[in-house]
Write a protein that holds these residues in place. Sequence first.
Motif, short mmCIF file in Angstrom:
data_model
loop_
_atom_site.label_atom_id
_atom_site.label_comp_id
_atom_site.label_asym_id
_atom_site.label_seq_id
_atom_site.Cartn_x
_atom_site.Cartn_y
_atom_site.Cartn_z
N LEU A 21 56.05 -21.69 -49.05
CA LEU A 21 54.62 -21.41 -49.21
C LEU A 21 54.03 -20.84 -47.91
CD1 LEU A 21 53.41 -24.53 -51.23
CD2 LEU A 21 53.48 -22.17 -52.02
N HIS A 22 54.46 -21.40 -46.78
CA HIS A 22 53.95 -20.89 -45.51
C HIS A 22 54.35 -19.43 -45.32
CE1 HIS A 22 54.50 -19.89 -41.23
NE2 HIS A 22 53.34 -20.51 -41.07
N ASP A 23 55.64 -19.12 -45.60
CA ASP A 23 56.10 -17.75 -45.40
C ASP A 23 55.36 -16.78 -46.30
OD1 ASP A 23 57.84 -18.67 -43.52
OD2 ASP A 23 59.58 -18.74 -44.85
N VAL A 24 55.18 -17.17 -47.57
CA VAL A 24 54.50 -16.27 -48.52
C VAL A 24 53.04 -16.09 -48.14
CG1 VAL A 24 53.75 -16.05 -50.91
CG2 VAL A 24 56.09 -16.76 -50.41
N VAL A 25 52.35 -17.21 -47.94
CA VAL A 25 50.90 -17.14 -47.70
C VAL A 25 50.61 -16.52 -46.33
CG1 VAL A 25 48.81 -18.51 -47.41
CG2 VAL A 25 50.43 -19.06 -49.23
N ALA A 26 51.31 -16.96 -45.28
CA ALA A 26 51.01 -16.47 -43.94
C ALA A 26 51.25 -14.97 -43.84
CB ALA A 26 51.87 -17.22 -42.91
N HIS A 27 52.35 -14.49 -44.42
CA HIS A 27 52.65 -13.06 -44.31
C HIS A 27 51.58 -12.22 -45.00
CE1 HIS A 27 54.88 -9.34 -44.27
NE2 HIS A 27 54.80 -9.27 -45.60
N HIS A 28 51.30 -12.54 -46.24
CA HIS A 28 50.37 -11.69 -46.99
C HIS A 28 48.94 -11.84 -46.50
CE1 HIS A 28 53.85 -11.84 -49.79
NE2 HIS A 28 53.49 -10.60 -50.03
N LEU A 74 45.25 -1.25 -49.97
CA LEU A 74 46.37 -2.04 -49.45
C LEU A 74 46.05 -3.53 -49.51
CD1 LEU A 74 49.17 -2.08 -48.22
CD2 LEU A 74 48.14 -1.78 -45.97
N ILE A 75 44.79 -3.89 -49.23
CA ILE A 75 44.39 -5.30 -49.35
C ILE A 75 44.60 -5.79 -50.77
CG2 ILE A 75 42.41 -6.87 -49.31
CD1 ILE A 75 41.35 -5.29 -46.94
N ALA A 76 44.18 -4.99 -51.74
CA ALA A 76 44.33 -5.39 -53.15
C ALA A 76 45.80 -5.51 -53.53
CB ALA A 76 43.62 -4.38 -54.05
N ALA A 77 46.62 -4.53 -53.11
CA ALA A 77 48.04 -4.58 -53.44
C ALA A 77 48.72 -5.78 -52.79
CB ALA A 77 48.72 -3.28 -52.99
N THR A 78 48.35 -6.06 -51.54
CA THR A 78 48.94 -7.22 -50.86
C THR A 78 48.53 -8.52 -51.53
OG1 THR A 78 48.90 -5.98 -48.78
CG2 THR A 78 49.19 -8.37 -48.65
N ALA A 79 47.27 -8.62 -51.93
CA ALA A 79 46.81 -9.82 -52.62
C ALA A 79 47.54 -10.01 -53.95
CB ALA A 79 45.30 -9.76 -52.84
N ARG A 80 47.74 -8.91 -54.68
CA ARG A 80 48.47 -9.01 -55.95
C ARG A 80 49.92 -9.46 -55.71
NH1 ARG A 80 45.33 -4.40 -57.28
NH2 ARG A 80 46.99 -3.01 -56.53
N GLN A 81 50.54 -8.92 -54.67
CA GLN A 81 51.91 -9.32 -54.37
C GLN A 81 51.98 -10.79 -53.97
OE1 GLN A 81 53.78 -6.95 -51.35
NE2 GLN A 81 55.79 -7.92 -51.61
N ALA A 82 51.00 -11.24 -53.19
CA ALA A 82 50.97 -12.66 -52.83
C ALA A 82 50.81 -13.54 -54.05
CB ALA A 82 49.83 -12.92 -51.83
N THR A 88 51.75 -12.78 -57.05
CA THR A 88 53.01 -12.73 -57.81
C THR A 88 54.04 -13.68 -57.23
OG1 THR A 88 52.60 -10.42 -58.42
CG2 THR A 88 54.87 -11.22 -58.57
N GLU A 89 54.17 -13.70 -55.90
CA GLU A 89 55.15 -14.59 -55.29
C GLU A 89 54.75 -16.05 -55.44
OE1 GLU A 89 56.89 -13.73 -51.58
OE2 GLU A 89 56.59 -11.56 -51.72
N LEU A 90 53.46 -16.34 -55.30
CA LEU A 90 53.02 -17.71 -55.52
C LEU A 90 53.23 -18.14 -56.96
CD1 LEU A 90 49.69 -17.82 -53.46
CD2 LEU A 90 51.81 -19.03 -52.97
N ARG A 91 52.97 -17.23 -57.90
CA ARG A 91 53.19 -17.55 -59.31
C ARG A 91 54.66 -17.82 -59.58
NH1 ARG A 91 51.20 -13.30 -61.22
NH2 ARG A 91 49.06 -14.06 -61.30
N ARG A 92 55.54 -17.04 -58.91
CA ARG A 92 56.98 -17.27 -59.08
C ARG A 92 57.38 -18.65 -58.57
NH1 ARG A 92 61.07 -17.22 -55.63
NH2 ARG A 92 59.76 -16.38 -53.98
N LEU A 93 56.89 -18.98 -57.36
CA LEU A 93 57.25 -20.27 -56.78
C LEU A 93 56.69 -21.43 -57.58
CD1 LEU A 93 58.65 -21.71 -54.45
CD2 LEU A 93 56.55 -21.49 -53.12
N THR A 123 59.36 -15.53 -67.94
CA THR A 123 59.19 -14.08 -67.96
C THR A 123 58.42 -13.58 -66.75
OG1 THR A 123 57.19 -14.35 -69.28
CG2 THR A 123 59.26 -14.06 -70.48
N GLU A 124 57.69 -14.47 -66.05
CA GLU A 124 56.90 -14.04 -64.90
C GLU A 124 57.67 -14.14 -63.59
OE1 GLU A 124 53.35 -16.27 -64.87
OE2 GLU A 124 52.76 -15.75 -66.90
N LEU A 125 58.90 -14.66 -63.63
CA LEU A 125 59.66 -14.81 -62.40
C LEU A 125 60.19 -13.48 -61.93
CD1 LEU A 125 61.69 -18.04 -63.22
CD2 LEU A 125 59.45 -17.83 -62.16
N THR A 126 60.33 -13.34 -60.61
CA THR A 126 60.84 -12.11 -60.01
C THR A 126 62.12 -12.44 -59.25
OG1 THR A 126 59.53 -12.52 -58.02
CG2 THR A 126 58.53 -11.16 -59.74
#
Length: 407
Positions: free
Chosen positions: A179-186, A214-222, A224-229, A248-251
């Motif tokens: 969670l730290h790696d995902v949240v801190a990076h994005h 880019l802010i919107a794309a980064t937020a969406r990616q964050a 997505t990764e949080l949803r996966r975790l 089906t939502e896992l990456t």
Amino acid sequence: MQDSVLALGLAMLNLLSLLPYRAQMHPLWLALFLVSAQCVPLAWRRRWPVPALLCSGLIRNMYDVLQFGYAPLPLAPAICFATVAERSRPWIRWPTLICTAVGIAYAMRLPGHSLPYDAVVQAFIFGTAWVIGTLSRSRRALVAETARRAERAEAELDAAAARAASAAAAERVRIARELHDVVAHHVSLIAVQAEAVGALLPARPDSAAKSADLIAATARQAMTELRRLLGVLRTSSRSNSLHHPERTELTPAASLSRLDEVLDAVRGAGLPVSYTVSGSPGGLSPSIDLTAYRIVQEALTNTLRHAPGSSARVDVSYDADTVTVRVTDTGAPASVDGAQGGVSNGAASRASDGAASGAPVAPGALADAHGYGLAGIAERVASCGGSLTVGPVSPFGFAVTARLPVR
């Protein structure tokens, strides 16, 4: 205490049974003494079964040898006999059985016994005592075995609970790192771009719009990764199938093969990054692959946070048994404090968070840092059995180097 009470009660019963025949017994006192004395060994029958049986049986045979005429039932010797059958070892039980049978046969040959009636009564009494003792021994063995099994089962349950608690604690630490790696990076990328939008407006609206995208794309990616975790945490083992709605939502899991996504994101945030790979990528284990990916991600995030305006370099080197990941940045331009003559830059601030310059780092060395980034990297490397070196490099840069085993 129970056996003493039993001895006393049985002695009183024998004495009372002889009183109607006291006129036929000479001397009376000796007869009364012998029928009561044969009950006394019952008091220590549990501690010394065989001596108790010998004492009680000899006194009983002495009574028969003296031919007092009437004898009560041999309950005391029979109880001692049952105790031997219950509490003695096999090499003691069987000789005792033979000796008791010989003693009964000898007593039956003495005058005053009506055969075969008395012999049948004696065989029934002592045979019943032997069966009762054997059944009691089997029951005690069964109870003891059941108790041992219960103790083993309880110990196994305690051990399983301890293992589960340890595994749960380790899993909590692992999830916290993820969670730290995902949240801190994005969030770092979002913060950098948000500051850029404020600086670009209103003079450069096109660049500001690009940063906003880019802010919107980064937020969406964050998300997505949080949803996966979080989806992995929600999905139970029984519902872990390809058709589960959360599935089906896992990456795909993060790995060095997806490192370009991180590099593109930080480049979009304004950090120039070069990427080189040396050696032939072998078959990395999933944990090593994820660790290497997170190290690069966290190091670049730290560069964005602590050294804005710098450039970075990512080098991945594959050997036969190891993979080495090195992330180096040039550092932010130095600012000189005229009063103190000191230098302040991103490398110095990160070194103050607990990293020794150019020295191998253990997880505990970074545990007291202001942030969890470098400490998380050190924990990941230590869990894989690798080595980590962090610290400033000349003139203003900072380097993170991790050497990890392939397996």
